[in-house]
Design a protein around this motif. Structure first.
Motif, PDB file in Angstrom:
ATOM      1  N   UNK A 103      32.352  35.220  82.390  1.00  0.00           N
ATOM      2  CA  UNK A 103      32.068  34.133  81.471  1.00  0.00           C
ATOM      3  C   UNK A 103      31.963  32.784  82.143  1.00  0.00           C
ATOM      4  N   UNK A 104      32.113  31.730  81.345  1.00  0.00           N
ATOM      5  CA  UNK A 104      31.899  30.349  81.792  1.00  0.00           C
ATOM      6  C   UNK A 104      32.795  29.971  82.971  1.00  0.00           C
ATOM      7  N   UNK A 105      34.099  30.291  82.866  1.00  0.00           N
ATOM      8  CA  UNK A 105      35.020  29.869  83.917  1.00  0.00           C
ATOM      9  C   UNK A 105      34.655  30.498  85.259  1.00  0.00           C
ATOM     10  N   UNK A 106      34.416  31.814  85.265  1.00  0.00           N
ATOM     11  CA  UNK A 106      34.033  32.476  86.503  1.00  0.00           C
ATOM     12  C   UNK A 106      32.729  31.930  87.048  1.00  0.00           C
TER      13      UNK A 106
ATOM     14  N   UNK B 185      48.749  29.095  84.708  1.00  0.00           N
ATOM     15  CA  UNK B 185      48.259  29.889  83.569  1.00  0.00           C
ATOM     16  C   UNK B 185      47.037  29.284  82.893  1.00  0.00           C
ATOM     17  N   UNK B 186      46.899  27.990  82.911  1.00  0.00           N
ATOM     18  CA  UNK B 186      45.832  27.357  82.139  1.00  0.00           C
ATOM     19  C   UNK B 186      44.573  27.150  82.978  1.00  0.00           C
ATOM     20  N   UNK B 187      43.434  27.320  82.306  1.00  0.00           N
ATOM     21  CA  UNK B 187      42.146  27.109  82.959  1.00  0.00           C
ATOM     22  C   UNK B 187      41.811  25.612  83.005  1.00  0.00           C
ATOM     23  N   UNK B 188      40.796  25.283  83.755  1.00  0.00           N
ATOM     24  CA  UNK B 188      40.444  23.875  83.919  1.00  0.00           C
ATOM     25  C   UNK B 188      39.223  23.474  83.101  1.00  0.00           C
ATOM     26  N   UNK B 189      38.604  24.439  82.390  1.00  0.00           N
ATOM     27  CA  UNK B 189      37.368  24.104  81.670  1.00  0.00           C
ATOM     28  C   UNK B 189      37.458  24.555  80.210  1.00  0.00           C
TER      29      UNK B 189
END
Length: 573
Positions: A17-20, A569-573
């Motif tokens: 998805x978007x993050x990857x 644990x938290x994503x950046x986007x």
């Protein structure tokens, strides 16, 4: 990599998805195909290169050797900068920023997709700051040191950093003019690398090797020697294997490893700064290390290494004589040889085959250069939480002494009055310097080896007892009691010392005593107030003053003690 081993970096580069997409796409703009960083160990190269840190100015080139090793072993290297602490240029002292640099290292490692990290260390504070930060994250970590500079050559003599203090004394006495002093500058620092004596930088390199955080033989290879690059290349290879094995600092840094380091430090005549840095590292990794441990385990270890400032030779000579592996082998009956090290082997396995090639540089345990030469911890009403002295660099006759205090209220007072011909001082006096501790300076500078007054040098006096809550350069020497804790800024008895007070020092009985009645001290305390800090009402320095712990605890910031691990644990986007 084994199929059941999940790489930490896969939480970034293996995402869908978007993050990857974002994580992978922006790596590709550097020209890296995705199969280089997907499914391979991503190794961070934590680089303290800086032209403001001359000791580390060759690290960009050294990092290339590390990268070659990582590529060769099937890893993916990513070099990143962190705050670099140059001991020779930073004001007011690099020690003020050690904890800040450790925060930079810790957060840089944790926040990024790294499976392992190579710590590129050299100048004094770069080693403890990088190790402290890595310990608080606790992913596979390996140290490569930058190495000492080549021995200086000046007018037919070998020189190095310890000679700076001699040159300064000679200039005071009129025996060395400005022209000769300028000529010595270039002659001393004639190659890349850190100080060429057993100063703090070399002590730190020896510390990480004895702890097991580097490959064996790392400590002494000169920076200019091609074998330093070979060591860096091999370190790059090894960190990839450490990721496979999940060999982390917490696996290596046991209490036994810390005890080993204390004993090795005594044998090499290492810097007193070793105490404050090793203590801080222990508190980051969760090992209970007390000030008494340095005395308990180190004070009866003989001095085996004949290097300045405790002896005659230099780090280059130490390497050619066999280096730290020889010392470790000599201490085999004193160390825990089963302690695991970064290459997966025990301390004994790594050093069993070491050979000495110059017994004038490295002595045997049966015939040492000096008996019981480790750092000694003293206590008394002047330092209830302890003070330290490097006995191998002190004058034996002054280790038991009684004299009148000559007090300098701060470093400016010292500089203004020390060479005043009317200064009331004699060879039996004890020089006392206040407000140079962690909070008082702030930052605990290396001024504890106060240069002697000119009038004393003119009389042929070359050492006197000196007491302060500051530190001493590992390249320095003299009968200096350092790290007095609690420091004077807290209102301790050190703050209350007055000119003419009698002080008694007794290293054999581990005592440092101010011979003033308690009633008198209490009256002085009631009339005491701390000096005001100027221009430190904001920013990091203000934070430091508020949160720095005392020297006997490692002078770390109280909220940095311990570790937070590597999980984000938290994503950046």
């Amino acid at each position: 990599m084994s199929s059941d081993k999940k790489l930490r970096s896969s939480d970034w580069f293996g995402k869908k998805g978007k993050d990857g997409f974002i994580y992978r796409s922006w790596m590709k703009n550097q020209g890296f195909p995705s199969d280089e960083f997907e499914g391979k160990p991503v190794i961070g190269i934590c680089n303290t290169w800086s032209e403001l840190t001359p000791c580390n100015a060759h690290f960009r080139e050294l990092a290339e050797s590390v990268k070659r090793g990582i590529w060769e072993a099937g890893g993916f290297p990513l070099e990143f900068p962190v705050m670099s602490l140059g001991e020779t240029l930073i004001r007011p002292t690099a020690m003020l920023y050690r904890n800040l640099a450790s925060m930079d290292v810790e957060e840089s490692i944790r926040a990024n997709p790294l499976d392992g990290v190579v710590l590129m260390c050299g100048c004094d504070k770069t080693t403890p700051s990088l190790v402290m930060g890595a310990c608080s994250v606790d992913i596979p970590s390996l140290v490569i040191s930058g190495g000492p500079m080549l021995t200086g050559k000046f007018r037919g003599k070998d020189i190095a950093t310890s000679d700076v203090w001699r040159f300064a004394a000679d200039q005071k006495k009129g025996e060395m003019d400005d022209e000769k002093l300028r000529a010595a500058e270039g002659a001393m620092c004639r190659s890349q690398g850190h100080c060429a004596v057993m100063g703090t930088a070399s002590t730190m390199a020896s510390m990480v090797e004895s702890l097991g955080l580097s490959l064996p033989g790392n400590a002494a290879i000169p920076a200019a020697d091609s074998r330093r690059k070979v060591m860096a290349h091999r370190s790059g290879r090894r960190i990839v294997d450490m990721v496979e094995e999940d060999l982390c600092p917490s696996d290596i840094l046991t209490k036994e490893a810390f005890v080993n380091a204390i004993k090795v430090n005594a044998a090499i005549g290492g810097s007193t700064n070793f105490i404050v840095h090793l203590t801080a590292i222990a508190r980051r990794i969760g090992i209970d290390l007390e000030l008494e441990d340095f005395d308990k385990y180190g004070s009866d270890i003989p001095l085996l290494v004949n290097l300045q400032p405790s002896g005659d030779h230099f780090m280059e000579d130490f390497y050619y004589a066999g280096g730290l592996p020889v010392v470790i082998k000599e201490l085999k009956d004193h160390l825990n040889g089963n302690a695991i090290t970064a290459n997966g082997k025990s301390l004994y396995e790594n050093n069993a085959a070491a050979e000495c090639f110059d017994r004038d540089v490295i002595a045997t345990i049966e015939e040492p250069f000096q008996e019981e030469a480790g750092i000694t911890v003293v206590r008394g009403n002047l330092c209830p939480e302890g003070a330290v002295i490097k006995t191998s660099a002190a004058t034996p006759e002054l280790l038991k002494h009684r004299g009148k205090a000559v007090v300098f209220e701060n470093i400016e007072d010292y500089k203004e009055r020390v060479d005043d011909p009317d200064l009331e001082i004699d060879k039996d006096s004890i020089m006392v310097l206040k407000y140079v501790g962690p909070k008082g300076y702030p930052g605990m500078p290396e001024v504890g080896n106060m240069a002697l007054p000119k009038k004393m040098l003119d009389q042929g006096v070359d050492d006197m007892v000196r007491i302060s809550d500051g530190r001493m350069s590992g390249t320095a020497f003299g009968t200096a009691f350092l790290h007095v804790s609690p420091e004077s800024y807290t209102g301790s008895n050190l703050a209350l010392v007055e000119n003419g007070d009698i002080i008694e020092v007794d290293v054999e009985n581990k005592r440092l005593h101010l011979d003033v009645p308690e009633e008198e001290l209490e009256e002085r305390r009631n009339n005491w107030s701390p000096p005001e800090h100027e221009n430190y009402d904001r920013g990091y320095v203000n934070l430091y003053i508020e949160h720095v712990e005392q020297a006997h605890l490692g002078a770390d910031l109280d909220f940095l003690v311990g570790k937070s691990g590597s999980e984000v644990k938290r994503e950046s986007h």
